[in-house]
Write a protein that holds these residues in place. Structure first.
Motif, PDB file in Angstrom:
ATOM      1  N   GLY A 179      79.581  57.957   4.234  1.00 43.58           N
ATOM      2  CA  GLY A 179      80.000  59.477   4.473  1.00 43.58           C
ATOM      3  C   GLY A 179      81.391  59.716   4.064  1.00 43.58           C
ATOM      4  O   GLY A 179      82.150  59.044   3.519  1.00 43.58           O
ATOM      5  N   LEU A 180      81.787  61.057   4.220  1.00 42.09           N
ATOM      6  CA  LEU A 180      83.014  61.480   3.738  1.00 42.09           C
ATOM      7  C   LEU A 180      84.023  61.708   4.941  1.00 42.09           C
ATOM      8  O   LEU A 180      85.003  61.396   4.680  1.00 42.09           O
ATOM      9  CB  LEU A 180      82.536  63.189   3.211  1.00 42.09           C
ATOM     10  CG  LEU A 180      81.977  62.999   1.879  1.00 42.09           C
ATOM     11  CD1 LEU A 180      81.439  64.364   1.504  1.00 42.09           C
ATOM     12  CD2 LEU A 180      82.289  62.398   0.777  1.00 42.09           C
ATOM     13  N   GLY A 181      83.444  62.346   6.026  1.00 35.33           N
ATOM     14  CA  GLY A 181      84.637  62.320   7.061  1.00 35.33           C
ATOM     15  C   GLY A 181      85.542  63.328   6.565  1.00 35.33           C
ATOM     16  O   GLY A 181      85.408  64.176   5.732  1.00 35.33           O
ATOM     17  N   GLN A 214      80.943  55.862  13.160  1.00 35.23           N
ATOM     18  CA  GLN A 214      80.209  54.605  12.464  1.00 35.23           C
ATOM     19  C   GLN A 214      78.902  54.704  12.028  1.00 35.23           C
ATOM     20  O   GLN A 214      78.519  54.014  10.942  1.00 35.23           O
ATOM     21  CB  GLN A 214      79.961  53.538  13.783  1.00 35.23           C
ATOM     22  CG  GLN A 214      81.597  53.083  14.340  1.00 35.23           C
ATOM     23  CD  GLN A 214      82.228  52.025  13.409  1.00 35.23           C
ATOM     24  OE1 GLN A 214      81.420  51.545  12.420  1.00 35.23           O
ATOM     25  NE2 GLN A 214      83.199  51.921  13.279  1.00 35.23           N
ATOM     26  N   ARG A 215      78.319  55.727  12.502  1.00 30.39           N
ATOM     27  CA  ARG A 215      76.892  55.787  11.820  1.00 30.39           C
ATOM     28  C   ARG A 215      76.963  56.341  10.480  1.00 30.39           C
ATOM     29  O   ARG A 215      75.687  56.265   9.960  1.00 30.39           O
ATOM     30  CB  ARG A 215      76.085  56.991  12.706  1.00 30.39           C
ATOM     31  CG  ARG A 215      76.656  58.412  12.776  1.00 30.39           C
ATOM     32  CD  ARG A 215      75.769  59.251  13.603  1.00 30.39           C
ATOM     33  NE  ARG A 215      76.128  60.486  13.801  1.00 30.39           N
ATOM     34  CZ  ARG A 215      77.153  60.896  14.798  1.00 30.39           C
ATOM     35  NH1 ARG A 215      77.595  59.866  15.212  1.00 30.39           N
ATOM     36  NH2 ARG A 215      77.463  62.197  14.828  1.00 30.39           N
ATOM     37  N   TYR A 216      77.895  56.785   9.886  1.00 30.98           N
ATOM     38  CA  TYR A 216      77.970  57.114   8.587  1.00 30.98           C
ATOM     39  C   TYR A 216      78.752  56.075   7.651  1.00 30.98           C
ATOM     40  O   TYR A 216      79.104  56.311   6.501  1.00 30.98           O
ATOM     41  CB  TYR A 216      78.761  58.477   8.372  1.00 30.98           C
ATOM     42  CG  TYR A 216      78.143  59.644   9.154  1.00 30.98           C
ATOM     43  CD1 TYR A 216      76.628  59.963   9.045  1.00 30.98           C
ATOM     44  CD2 TYR A 216      78.807  60.610  10.172  1.00 30.98           C
ATOM     45  CE1 TYR A 216      76.106  60.915   9.496  1.00 30.98           C
ATOM     46  CE2 TYR A 216      78.063  61.430  10.654  1.00 30.98           C
ATOM     47  CZ  TYR A 216      76.735  61.775  10.393  1.00 30.98           C
ATOM     48  OH  TYR A 216      76.080  62.986  10.985  1.00 30.98           O
ATOM     49  N   ARG A 217      78.982  54.951   8.014  1.00 32.48           N
ATOM     50  CA  ARG A 217      79.386  53.837   7.488  1.00 32.48           C
ATOM     51  C   ARG A 217      78.211  52.864   7.008  1.00 32.48           C
ATOM     52  O   ARG A 217      77.103  52.736   7.294  1.00 32.48           O
ATOM     53  CB  ARG A 217      80.269  53.095   8.116  1.00 32.48           C
ATOM     54  CG  ARG A 217      81.719  53.962   8.816  1.00 32.48           C
ATOM     55  CD  ARG A 217      82.722  53.273   9.064  1.00 32.48           C
ATOM     56  NE  ARG A 217      83.520  54.159  10.048  1.00 32.48           N
ATOM     57  CZ  ARG A 217      84.889  53.826  10.221  1.00 32.48           C
ATOM     58  NH1 ARG A 217      85.231  52.274  10.087  1.00 32.48           N
ATOM     59  NH2 ARG A 217      85.779  54.643  10.921  1.00 32.48           N
ATOM     60  N   LEU A 218      78.592  52.016   6.012  1.00 30.01           N
ATOM     61  CA  LEU A 218      77.457  50.850   5.587  1.00 30.01           C
ATOM     62  C   LEU A 218      78.376  49.625   5.890  1.00 30.01           C
ATOM     63  O   LEU A 218      79.175  49.107   5.789  1.00 30.01           O
ATOM     64  CB  LEU A 218      77.751  51.061   3.991  1.00 30.01           C
ATOM     65  CG  LEU A 218      76.891  52.086   3.301  1.00 30.01           C
ATOM     66  CD1 LEU A 218      76.901  51.667   1.827  1.00 30.01           C
ATOM     67  CD2 LEU A 218      75.451  51.801   3.799  1.00 30.01           C
ATOM     68  N   MET A 270      90.395  68.312   2.700  1.00 29.29           N
ATOM     69  CA  MET A 270      90.824  67.779   1.447  1.00 29.29           C
ATOM     70  C   MET A 270      90.001  66.941   0.568  1.00 29.29           C
ATOM     71  O   MET A 270      89.381  66.122   1.056  1.00 29.29           O
ATOM     72  CB  MET A 270      92.010  66.986   2.166  1.00 29.29           C
ATOM     73  CG  MET A 270      93.178  66.527   1.108  1.00 29.29           C
ATOM     74  SD  MET A 270      94.395  65.784   1.515  1.00 29.29           S
ATOM     75  CE  MET A 270      95.332  65.262   0.238  1.00 29.29           C
ATOM     76  N   GLY A 271      90.053  67.477  -0.692  1.00 24.58           N
ATOM     77  CA  GLY A 271      89.160  66.644  -1.705  1.00 24.58           C
ATOM     78  C   GLY A 271      87.545  66.846  -1.441  1.00 24.58           C
ATOM     79  O   GLY A 271      87.234  67.761  -0.919  1.00 24.58           O
ATOM     80  N   ASN A 272      86.859  65.749  -1.542  1.00 25.41           N
ATOM     81  CA  ASN A 272      85.404  65.615  -1.294  1.00 25.41           C
ATOM     82  C   ASN A 272      85.290  65.555   0.118  1.00 25.41           C
ATOM     83  O   ASN A 272      85.537  64.624   0.824  1.00 25.41           O
ATOM     84  CB  ASN A 272      84.765  64.666  -2.329  1.00 25.41           C
ATOM     85  CG  ASN A 272      83.282  64.497  -2.104  1.00 25.41           C
ATOM     86  OD1 ASN A 272      82.763  65.400  -1.476  1.00 25.41           O
ATOM     87  ND2 ASN A 272      82.660  63.757  -2.801  1.00 25.41           N
ATOM     88  N   GLY A 273      84.694  66.656   0.719  1.00 25.26           N
ATOM     89  CA  GLY A 273      84.624  66.682   2.102  1.00 25.26           C
ATOM     90  C   GLY A 273      84.729  68.304   2.648  1.00 25.26           C
ATOM     91  O   GLY A 273      84.847  68.985   1.571  1.00 25.26           O
ATOM     92  N   PRO A 274      84.873  68.466   3.779  1.00 26.47           N
ATOM     93  CA  PRO A 274      84.744  67.745   5.005  1.00 26.47           C
ATOM     94  C   PRO A 274      83.271  67.042   5.487  1.00 26.47           C
ATOM     95  O   PRO A 274      82.426  67.812   4.999  1.00 26.47           O
ATOM     96  CB  PRO A 274      85.389  68.294   6.103  1.00 26.47           C
ATOM     97  CG  PRO A 274      85.095  69.712   5.843  1.00 26.47           C
ATOM     98  CD  PRO A 274      84.812  69.865   4.514  1.00 26.47           C
ATOM     99  N   GLY A 275      83.198  65.873   5.998  1.00 25.61           N
ATOM    100  CA  GLY A 275      82.025  65.557   6.723  1.00 25.61           C
ATOM    101  C   GLY A 275      81.671  66.092   8.156  1.00 25.61           C
ATOM    102  O   GLY A 275      82.529  66.752   8.532  1.00 25.61           O
ATOM    103  N   SER A 276      80.610  65.853   8.370  1.00 20.01           N
ATOM    104  CA  SER A 276      80.048  66.108   9.920  1.00 20.01           C
ATOM    105  C   SER A 276      80.149  67.617  10.339  1.00 20.01           C
ATOM    106  O   SER A 276      80.363  68.022  11.501  1.00 20.01           O
ATOM    107  CB  SER A 276      81.066  65.330  10.896  1.00 20.01           C
ATOM    108  OG  SER A 276      80.702  64.036  10.954  1.00 20.01           O
ATOM    109  N   LEU A 277      80.284  68.385   9.479  1.00 21.95           N
ATOM    110  CA  LEU A 277      80.193  69.869   9.865  1.00 21.95           C
ATOM    111  C   LEU A 277      79.001  70.223  10.770  1.00 21.95           C
ATOM    112  O   LEU A 277      79.210  71.107  11.653  1.00 21.95           O
ATOM    113  CB  LEU A 277      80.387  70.560   8.727  1.00 21.95           C
ATOM    114  CG  LEU A 277      81.803  70.942   7.824  1.00 21.95           C
ATOM    115  CD1 LEU A 277      81.418  71.490   6.475  1.00 21.95           C
ATOM    116  CD2 LEU A 277      82.743  71.486   8.658  1.00 21.95           C
TER     117      LEU A 277
END
Length: 940
Positions: free
Chosen positions: A909-911, A921-925, A486-493
Motif C-alpha cells: 500500500g501507499l500510506g 501492517q495489513r497493507y504490507r507484503l 505527497m507523491g502517490n497517496g495518501p493511503g488509508s483515507l
C-alpha cells in the motif's frame, strides 16, 4: 534608515485594522506595471526613492501583484521548518534583497482617502508624494494609511520599499516558498464624509429565526430587502430566516448606508457553539471533511487572481470537500467571499508560525518572549477585524506550530472579548488551555481510534488528572492535519474516515494539503525546493498536494472525494441502502441512477434526513454482472451542472464464476530451453516472465528522515538489485516446470521460485507461481521495521507496438490496496501511455488492483490476454521500475523499445509516512510463502 526592518514593532503610521468590504464609493486599483529596481541590501536605491521628481524612466517594469523572485529577479527559496537565515531575533542578514517600487497615478475623487495594501512580503515602507506614511509587517494581512490631504488630482507618486527579510520573517516560517514582493492588490479608497469605516455583523440563528445586529463606528441604516429589514445600526431585529451552512449557503444581500456611501452586505445567519464536547452549528453537530490550503500558483506563487480562487472553491465542492483550514495565514479576502457564496466551513488561521525555533530548542520563541507581544497581537487583530463578517468563518486559529508561550493567553483573551461567537483553535500547546479544541497532527489509525474513545495518553508536559488534562478530554477533537498527500497517496483515507465518523468527539479533519507547490521552470517543467541551490532547503517536500501544481486533480483527490462522499450507497438483499452523511441537508437535491452493463435507469429518492439512513427496493434489472447506483445532482448548482456524480455504490449481481480454464497441448507456445522463459505465445514475442519484487519508491515509502523509511530497508537488503538464477527446466507432455532462485547481490537471503506452465486452451498457458523465502528476512529489522516486499509478481517484456489496454476490474484510474475506493469495477480501455500518472517526482504509479482480465493490443500487432485466479494487479508502461527509480524529473523518462507489463500477486500500500505514521501492517507484503496463478493467451 533601516531600523524598522529589525525592530519588534509590527508597523507604524497605519490605520487601525477593520473589516474588509465593498461599497459604491470610488476605488482606484493601483495594480499594474510599476517602476522597479532590486538592490542587495535594506538600503535599497537610497533616500531618493520617495522623491516625486526622481527620474525612474530607466528602471525596470514589474507587474503588481507579483513576487519579484518569479519575475526574473533573485530566486525563490523553500524550507519546511528551518529559517533560511540565522536564528538571531530580531536581526536579519545584511544580505537582504530589497525591491524599490514606484507608481504614478491620478486621483480625481476628492480629498479623504485610504491607501490599502492587501499583502506585502515581508516588510513595506511607504511614501506618497514624498511624505513617509509608515511601514508594516505581517505579510498575509492588509494594512492601510490615511492619505487625506496628500493626494493631488494628477501626478501622484507612490513609492514602496519592500524588504525580503525583516523581524516579521521570524513569525512566518510556514512550510512554503519564501516569496517577497507586493503580491496582493494595492488600491486607493475614497472615504466620503461621515461614511462608516468599520462595522460588525452579528447574525445568529435559532429555531427558524435569525437575530441581526450591525454595530458600526458611525450611525447608518441597515437594509435587507428580502427580509423586509430596515433599521439603524446598533439595533436588533429577529425575523424568520433560512440558516447559512456549508451545505446550503443561504445569504441575504443588502446594504449598509451612511455618509452617502452604500456598503454591500452578504449576511448569513448561523450560530456556532460547543455543547457537551461537540461542535455545533445552528444546534447541529458538524463534521469537517476538509483540506489545508496554501495559496499557490505555479507561475504566480501566492499572487492569485479571482478566477484561480474560484477554481479552487469549485474543485473543492466538486470533490465533496466541505471545509478549509487556511494554512497558515488568512487568505486573500476574495477567497472568503467565495466560501460564503459557495458554502465552505473555514478555520481562519493567523499569519503566525515560528517552527524554526525548534532548532534552538525553542529558546527565544516569540510567543514566550514579551518583546514580541505587540507583533503577535497585531496579527491576530488584523485577521479578526478583517474577516469577522464572513459567515463561512466558524473557527479562529491563532497560528501553527509555534510551540507555547504566555502571549497565547493574551491573544485568546482578546479574541474572546472581541468575538465571543466563534471558538478558538491552537494545536501545538498540548495543555490546550487556550483552545476550544483538542487537536493533533498525523496520528496513526489506532491512535485516532483511542482519541475518539477518550483513551489517548496524557500529552507530555501535562499532568494526568490535572485540570488541564480533565478539560482537554472534554473538548471536541479537531484533526488539523493528516493524510500527507505527497507523491502517490495518501493511503488509508477510507480507514480514517470510518474512525472519524465512529465517535461523537470528532468534529472533522483536514488533509495536508490542497495543492503541490511546484513552480514553473524555464523549460516548462516544475521546480521544487531542491532545485534551488541554497541551504537549508526543504527539497521536494513542497510537492504534497491533492492537486498537481497546474490544478489537475491527482488520484489522491479522487480517493478523498470517494472516502468523504456525502451519501454512502450500499446494495444488499435486493435493496439500495442510503446513508446520509450530510450534517443538515436531506437528499432532495439528488437524483438516483442505476447502470447494469449498457442499460441505465432511475430510482426514486426517498426522504432521508441528515445523518439518517433509508432504503428502497431494487427494480427488475437486466442481466449483468455488476450494478452501479449513482447519486447525482438533480439541478444545476453554482459549482457543478445537473448530473454531476456526488456518490456511488456497486454490487456484484451474480456470484463470481469459478475459474475453469480449458486444457490442451502447448499449441503455438515456445519456451527458452535454457531459462524456461516464455519466448512466443501465438504470434506474440514475449520476454519473461521473471519474478519482480521492486517498485520505484513512492514518497511515502521514504518516510520522513530516518523515520518510517521503508526504502532504506529495501535497499539495505538489496531488493533494488535482485538477480535471477535458473536451477532446473523440466519439460513434459503437459507441463513445463522452471525452478530457480532470486536474490540480491551481496546477501544470503533470497526467494526460491517454481513456475509451473500448463496448457490452457488453444494458444494459451496457465502459470502457477510458488515463492518460498529463505535466509534471515524476518530477523533483519532495518530502521525499526521488518523487511517486507514492495511488490510480488511477474514482469514481462512485450513489443513496443502494443498501445492499448482493455481490462475488467477496478478503474479507470490507478488503485492500490489502501487506496482503491475511488476505483469502480467495470470494463475500461485506455492508451498505455495514458495509464501513467505524471507525478512531478517519478515514482511507482498506474497500478490497478483486482483485475479479472487484461488485454494489451496495438494496430497490426499480436495481442496478449491475461486472466487472474481470481484477480491480479497490473501496471503497463514503456520504462522499467528501475528507470522510474533513477529519474528525478518526468522529462528524464524515455520510452524504451518494450512495453513492460507487471502482473502482480500484490503490491504494498501507499500510506502517508512522508509525514505521518508507518504503513499499517495489513497493507504490507510480509516475507512468507506465496502461490498465485494466471493465464496468458496470445492472438493475432
Amino acid at each position: 534608515m533601516t531600523d524598522h526592518v529589525e525592530s519588534y514593532a509590527p508597523g507604524e503610521g497605519r490605520l487601525p485594522p477593520r473589516a474588509d468590504f465593498r461599497s459604491d464609493a470610488p476605488r482606484l486599483s493601483l495594480n499594474g506595471d510599476w517602476a522597479f529596481r532590486l538592490t542587495p541590501t535594506a538600503a535599497g536605491t537610497g533616500p531618493d526613492v520617495a522623491d516625486p521628481d526622481l527620474d525612474d524612466s530607466g528602471w525596470d517594469r514589474l507587474r503588481v501583484p507579483s513576487h519579484w523572485v518569479l519575475e526574473g529577479y533573485d530566486r525563490p527559496l523553500y524550507t519546511n521548518t528551518a529559517y533560511p537565515f540565522p536564528i538571531d531575533p530580531p536581526h536579519v542578514p545584511a544580505q537582504n534583497p530589497t525591491g524599490d517600487y514606484r507608481r504614478r497615478f491620478d486621483w480625481p475623487f476628492g480629498e479623504r482617502a485610504v491607501l490599502r495594501f492587501q499583502g506585502v512580503d515581508s516588510c513595506a515602507r511607504v511614501w506618497l508624494n514624498g511624505t513617509e506614511l509608515g511601514h508594516s509587517k505581517g505579510s498575509r494581512l492588509p494594512f492601510e494609511f490615511d492619505v487625506t490631504g496628500l493626494l493631488r488630482p494628477a501626478g501622484n507618486v507612490l513609492a514602496v520599499r519592500v524588504h525580503r527579510w525583516s523581524s516579521g520573517s521570524y513569525l512566518e516560517d510556514q512550510d512554503m516558498w519564501w516569496l517577497p514582493g507586493i503580491f496582493r492588490d494595492v488600491e486607493l479608497l475614497a472615504r466620503p464624509s461621515s461614511a462608516i469605516d468599520d462595522f460588525f455583523v452579528h447574525a445568529s440563528y435559532l429555531d427558524g429565526r435569525g437575530t441581526l445586529r450591525v454595530d458600526a463606528d458611525r450611525p447608518g441604516i441597515v437594509e435587507l430587502p428580502e427580509l423586509g429589514v430596515r433599521m439603524p445600526t446598533g439595533e436588533t431585529v429577529t425575523v424568520p430566516v433560512e440558516p447559512w451552512s456549508a451545505e446550503r449557503p443561504r445569504l441575504y444581500r443588502g446594504t449598509l448606508t451612511a455618509g452617502g456611501e452604500r456598503i454591500a452586505l452578504a449576511v448569513g445567519f448561523r450560530t456556532v457553539s460547543i455543547v457537551d464536547g461537540r461542535l455545533l452549528v445552528n444546534g447541529v453537530p458538524v463534521l469537517f471533511r476538509g483540506v489545508n490550503r496554501h495559496e499557490h500558483d505555479p507561475e504566480r506563487g501566492r499572487a492569485l487572481d479571482l478566477a484561480t480562487m474560484r477554481r479552487d472553491v469549485v474543485l473543492m465542492k466538486q470533490h465533496n470537500i466541505n471545509a478549509v483550514r487556511t494554512s497558515h495565514y488568512p487568505p486573500h479576502p476574495d477567497f472568503l467571499r467565495l466560501c460564503d457564496e459557495y458554502g465552505l466551513w473555514v478555520v481562519d488561521e493567523c499569519d503566525i508560525e515560528t517552527h524554526g525555533f525548534i532548532y534552538a530548542g525553542w529558546a527565544g520563541n516569540p510567543p514566550a518572549e514579551p518583546a514580541w507581544r505587540d507583533a503577535l497581537a497585531d496579527r491576530i487583530e488584523r485577521m479578526v477585524e478583517r474577516d469577522k463578517n464572513h459567515p463561512s468563518v466558524v473557527v479562529w486559529s491563532m497560528g501553527n506550530e509555534s510551540w507555547s508561550g504566555a502571549t497565547f493567553g493574551e491573544l485568546e483573551s482578546w479574541i474572546r472579548k472581541r468575538d465571543p461567537s466563534r471558538p478558538i483553535h491552537y494545536e501545538r500547546d498540548r495543555s490546550y488551555r487556550h483552545s476550544d479544541f483538542a487537536s493533533l497532527m498525523y496520528p496513526s489509525l489506532d491512535e485516532l481510534d483511542a482519541i475518539g474513545r477518550g483513551e489517548e495518553p496524557t500529552p507530555e508536559g501535562v499532568e494526568a488528572g490535572s485540570p488541564d488534562d480533565v478539560r482537554r478530554r472534554g473538548l471536541p477533537f479537531l484533526l488539523c492535519e493528516y493524510a500527507h498527500a505527497m507523491g502517490n497517496g495518501p493511503g488509508s483515507l477510507l480507514d480514517y474516515q470510518r474512525i472519524l465518523e465512529a465517535h461523537e468527539r470528532f468534529c472533522g479533519a483536514f488533509v495536508w494539503e490542497w495543492i503541490d507547490h511546484g513552480l514553473r521552470a524555464p523549460d516548462g517543467g516544475l521546480l521544487h525546493g531542491g532545485d534551488v541551490d541554497y541551504t537549508p532547503n526543504g527539497g521536494r517536500y513542497c510537492l504534497d498536494g491533492l492537486l498537481f501544481a497546474d490544478r489537475t486533480p491527482s488520484p489522491g483527490l479522487l480517493e478523498y472525494a470517494k472516502a468523504i462522499e456525502p451519501v454512502v450507497i450500499t446494495i444488499a438483499d435486493g435493496r439500495v441502502w442510503l446513508r446520509n452523511r450530510y450534517d443538515m441537508a436531506d437528499l432532495s437535491h439528488l437524483r438516483l441512477e442505476w447502470t447494469v452493463g449498457h442499460e441505465v435507469g432511475t430510482l426514486t429518492v426517498p426522504h432521508v434526513p441528515a445523518r439518517t439512513s433509508a432504503s428502497l427496493p431494487l427494480p427488475e434489472l437486466p442481466d449483468g454482472d455488476w450494478l452501479t447506483v449513482r447519486a447525482v445532482l438533480a439541478a444545476d448548482t453554482a459549482w457543478a451542472p445537473a448530473g454531476h456524480v456526488v456518490a456511488w455504490g456497486q454490487a456484484e449481481l451474480a456470484p463470481p464464476r469459478p475459474v475453469d480454464w480449458p486444457r490442451g497441448g502447448f499449441s503455438g507456445v515456445r519456451f527458452d530451453p535454457e531459462t524456461g522463459q516464455l519466448v512466443r505465445l501465438g504470434d506474440l514475442e514475449i520476454g519473461g516472465p521473471v519474478l519482480d519484487v521492486w517498485r520505484a519508491p513512492v514518497e511515502n515509502d521514504r518516510g520522513q528522515g530516518f523515520r518510517n523509511d521503508l526504502t532504506r530497508a529495501w535497499r539495505a537488503v538489496g531488493l533494488d538489485r535482485v538477480l535471477h538464477r535458473v536451477d532446473e527446466v523440466r519439460t513434459g507432455d503437459d507441463r513445463v516446470v522452471v525452478r530457480g532462485r532470486s536474490g540480491p547481490a551481496g546477501q544470503a537471503l533470497g526467494l526460491r521460485t517454481e513456475m509451473c506452465w500448463e496448457p490452457a486452451g488453444d494458444g494459451a498457458v496457465a502459470l502457477t507461481v510458488t515463492v518460498t523465502p529463505e535466509g534471515i528476512w524476518t530477523d533483519t529489522p532495518i530502521g525499526g521495521h521488518d523487511v517486507t516486499l514492495p511488490r510480488l509478481g511477474l514482469r514481462l517484456a512485450l513489443p513496443a507496438g502494443l498501445t492499448r489496454a482493455t481490462w475488467f476490474g477496478r478503474g479507470p484510474g490507478e488503485s492500490y490496496v489502501d487506496s482503491r475506493a475511488a476505483a469502480r469495477v467495470g470494463r475500461f480501455t485506455a492508451e498505455i501511455d495514458a495509464l501513467q500518472t505524471p507525478y512531478p517526482w517519478p515514482q511507482e504509479n498506474g497500478n490497478h488492483v483486482e483485475t479479472r482480465w487484461l488485454e494489451l493490443t496495438g494496430d497490426g500487432q499480436p495481442g496478449l490476454r491475461v486472466e487472474g485466479d481470481p484477480w491480479f494487479d497490473f501496471t503497463a508502461r514503456r520504462w522499467t521500475s528501475e528507470d522510474l527509480d533513477r529519474a528525478t524529473k518526468p522529462s528524464q523518462l524515455r520510452p524504451s523499445e518494450r512495453v513492460w507489463l507487471n502482473v502482480d500477486h500484490g503490491q504494498q500500500g501507499l500510506g502517508s509516512a512522508s509525514c505521518g505514521p508507518p504503513l499499517p501492517q495489513r497493507y504490507r507484503l510480509p516475507i512468507r510463502p506465496y502461490t498465485f496463478r494466471v493465464r496468458l493467451a496470445g492472438w493475432g
